[in-house]
Design a protein around this motif. Structure first.
Motif, mmCIF file in Angstrom:
data_model
loop_
_atom_site.group_PDB
_atom_site.id
_atom_site.type_symbol
_atom_site.label_atom_id
_atom_site.label_comp_id
_atom_site.label_asym_id
_atom_site.label_seq_id
_atom_site.Cartn_x
_atom_site.Cartn_y
_atom_site.Cartn_z
ATOM 1 N N SER A 65 -13.357 -18.613 -10.821
ATOM 2 C CA SER A 65 -14.395 -17.991 -11.648
ATOM 3 C C SER A 65 -14.104 -18.065 -13.142
ATOM 4 O O SER A 65 -15.014 -17.988 -13.956
ATOM 5 N N GLY A 66 -12.837 -18.139 -13.517
ATOM 6 C CA GLY A 66 -12.478 -18.185 -14.934
ATOM 7 C C GLY A 66 -12.441 -16.838 -15.622
ATOM 8 O O GLY A 66 -12.222 -16.770 -16.825
ATOM 9 N N ALA A 67 -12.653 -15.764 -14.877
ATOM 10 C CA ALA A 67 -12.649 -14.420 -15.473
ATOM 11 C C ALA A 67 -11.828 -13.475 -14.608
ATOM 12 O O ALA A 67 -11.827 -13.569 -13.390
ATOM 13 N N VAL A 68 -11.135 -12.552 -15.287
ATOM 14 C CA VAL A 68 -10.289 -11.573 -14.609
ATOM 15 C C VAL A 68 -10.742 -10.175 -14.989
ATOM 16 O O VAL A 68 -10.981 -9.888 -16.161
ATOM 17 N N ALA B 279 -7.876 -9.671 -27.722
ATOM 18 C CA ALA B 279 -9.238 -9.933 -27.261
ATOM 19 C C ALA B 279 -9.988 -8.614 -27.307
ATOM 20 O O ALA B 279 -9.382 -7.539 -27.260
ATOM 21 N N ALA B 280 -11.308 -8.675 -27.399
ATOM 22 C CA ALA B 280 -12.138 -7.474 -27.358
ATOM 23 C C ALA B 280 -13.052 -7.573 -26.149
ATOM 24 O O ALA B 280 -13.566 -8.646 -25.826
ATOM 25 N N SER B 281 -13.230 -6.448 -25.470
ATOM 26 C CA SER B 281 -14.062 -6.425 -24.276
ATOM 27 C C SER B 281 -14.569 -5.008 -24.054
ATOM 28 O O SER B 281 -13.949 -4.037 -24.493
ATOM 29 N N GLU B 282 -15.686 -4.886 -23.372
ATOM 30 C CA GLU B 282 -16.193 -3.564 -23.016
ATOM 31 C C GLU B 282 -15.302 -2.961 -21.943
ATOM 32 O O GLU B 282 -14.879 -3.650 -21.011
ATOM 33 N N ALA B 283 -15.008 -1.679 -22.053
ATOM 34 C CA ALA B 283 -14.218 -0.964 -21.050
ATOM 35 C C ALA B 283 -15.076 0.147 -20.466
ATOM 36 O O ALA B 283 -15.823 0.804 -21.190
ATOM 37 N N ARG B 284 -14.962 0.338 -19.173
ATOM 38 C CA ARG B 284 -15.728 1.389 -18.514
ATOM 39 C C ARG B 284 -14.822 2.192 -17.599
ATOM 40 O O ARG B 284 -13.853 1.670 -17.060
ATOM 41 N N LEU B 285 -15.156 3.459 -17.462
ATOM 42 C CA LEU B 285 -14.396 4.345 -16.586
ATOM 43 C C LEU B 285 -14.998 4.315 -15.196
ATOM 44 O O LEU B 285 -16.209 4.335 -15.033
ATOM 45 N N LYS C 84 -9.936 5.377 -13.215
ATOM 46 C CA LYS C 84 -9.752 3.929 -13.370
ATOM 47 C C LYS C 84 -10.449 3.458 -14.641
ATOM 48 O O LYS C 84 -11.626 3.723 -14.855
ATOM 49 N N LEU C 85 -9.708 2.769 -15.503
ATOM 50 C CA LEU C 85 -10.265 2.134 -16.690
ATOM 51 C C LEU C 85 -10.330 0.648 -16.394
ATOM 52 O O LEU C 85 -9.317 0.044 -16.027
ATOM 53 N N GLU C 86 -11.516 0.054 -16.553
ATOM 54 C CA GLU C 86 -11.715 -1.342 -16.156
ATOM 55 C C GLU C 86 -12.306 -2.139 -17.304
ATOM 56 O O GLU C 86 -13.198 -1.676 -18.005
ATOM 57 N N THR C 87 -11.788 -3.350 -17.491
ATOM 58 C CA THR C 87 -12.289 -4.264 -18.504
ATOM 59 C C THR C 87 -12.117 -5.691 -17.983
ATOM 60 O O THR C 87 -11.559 -5.891 -16.908
ATOM 61 N N ALA C 88 -12.588 -6.670 -18.731
ATOM 62 C CA ALA C 88 -12.502 -8.061 -18.269
ATOM 63 C C ALA C 88 -12.043 -8.962 -19.406
ATOM 64 O O ALA C 88 -12.225 -8.646 -20.588
ATOM 65 N N ILE C 89 -11.465 -10.091 -19.015
ATOM 66 C CA ILE C 89 -10.988 -11.081 -19.990
ATOM 67 C C ILE C 89 -11.071 -12.464 -19.348
ATOM 68 O O ILE C 89 -10.775 -12.621 -18.164
ATOM 69 N N PRO C 90 -11.463 -13.477 -20.119
ATOM 70 C CA PRO C 90 -11.455 -14.840 -19.578
ATOM 71 C C PRO C 90 -10.016 -15.321 -19.349
ATOM 72 O O PRO C 90 -9.120 -15.009 -20.134
ATOM 73 N N VAL C 91 -9.830 -16.086 -18.297
ATOM 74 C CA VAL C 91 -8.503 -16.617 -17.978
ATOM 75 C C VAL C 91 -7.991 -17.518 -19.093
ATOM 76 O O VAL C 91 -6.785 -17.541 -19.379
ATOM 77 N N ASP C 92 -8.894 -18.240 -19.757
ATOM 78 C CA ASP C 92 -8.450 -19.181 -20.783
ATOM 79 C C ASP C 92 -8.325 -18.553 -22.177
ATOM 80 O O ASP C 92 -8.035 -19.255 -23.148
#
Length: 142
Positions: free
Chosen positions: A54-57, A80-86, A91-99
């Protein structure tokens, strides 16, 4: 000599058991998960999750007192900057591209910090588990 041995043995038996925290790689149908957990329990500190290719984690940290908002994901001097949600259970969850260079630095060094506002959560993958992290990243890459 026997007295010293007996005292050392008694101290060893009174020592608290090892915490049991480890990094476990779960592969199979559906998403792949690298979890900082105590195996065979519901205890989690952090998870990394992706669909292979998928290229995203998605990164989650558990039990931290954080807030939703924009997250700064830092590793190896890169951010990196990304939206974080509770989520449920703190649980704090966010996403980042693998590359992304920050994720690449995390894979190389095993250390990442997620900061939302004034709250920071650190994720550390110890050296013996870096091979699992590399395998995870390779399988997630798109």
């Amino acid at each position: 000599m026997t007295l010293i041995f007996a005292a050392a043995l008694a101290m060893a038996l009174q020592a608290p058991p090892a915490s049991g925290w480890t990094w476990s790689l779960y592969e199979g149908e559906g998403p792949m998960v690298l979890a900082n957990d105590i195996p065979d329990t519901a205890n989690l500190r952090a998870t990394l999750q992706c669909l292979p290719g998928s290229g995203a984690v998605t990164v989650a940290v558990y039990g931290e007192n954080a807030a939703s908002g924009f997250a700064r994901i830092s590793a190896g001097g890169v951010t990196a900057a990304s939206e974080a949600r509770l989520g449920r259970g703190g649980k704090l969850e966010t996403a980042i591209p693998v590359d992304h260079p920050a994720f690449s630095a995390f894979v190389a060094e095993g250390r990442m910090t997620i900061t939302v506002g004034d709250d920071a959560s650190a994720i550390t993958v110890e050296r013996p588990h870096l091979a699992k992290l590399r395998r995870f990243a390779d399988r997630c890459a798109g």
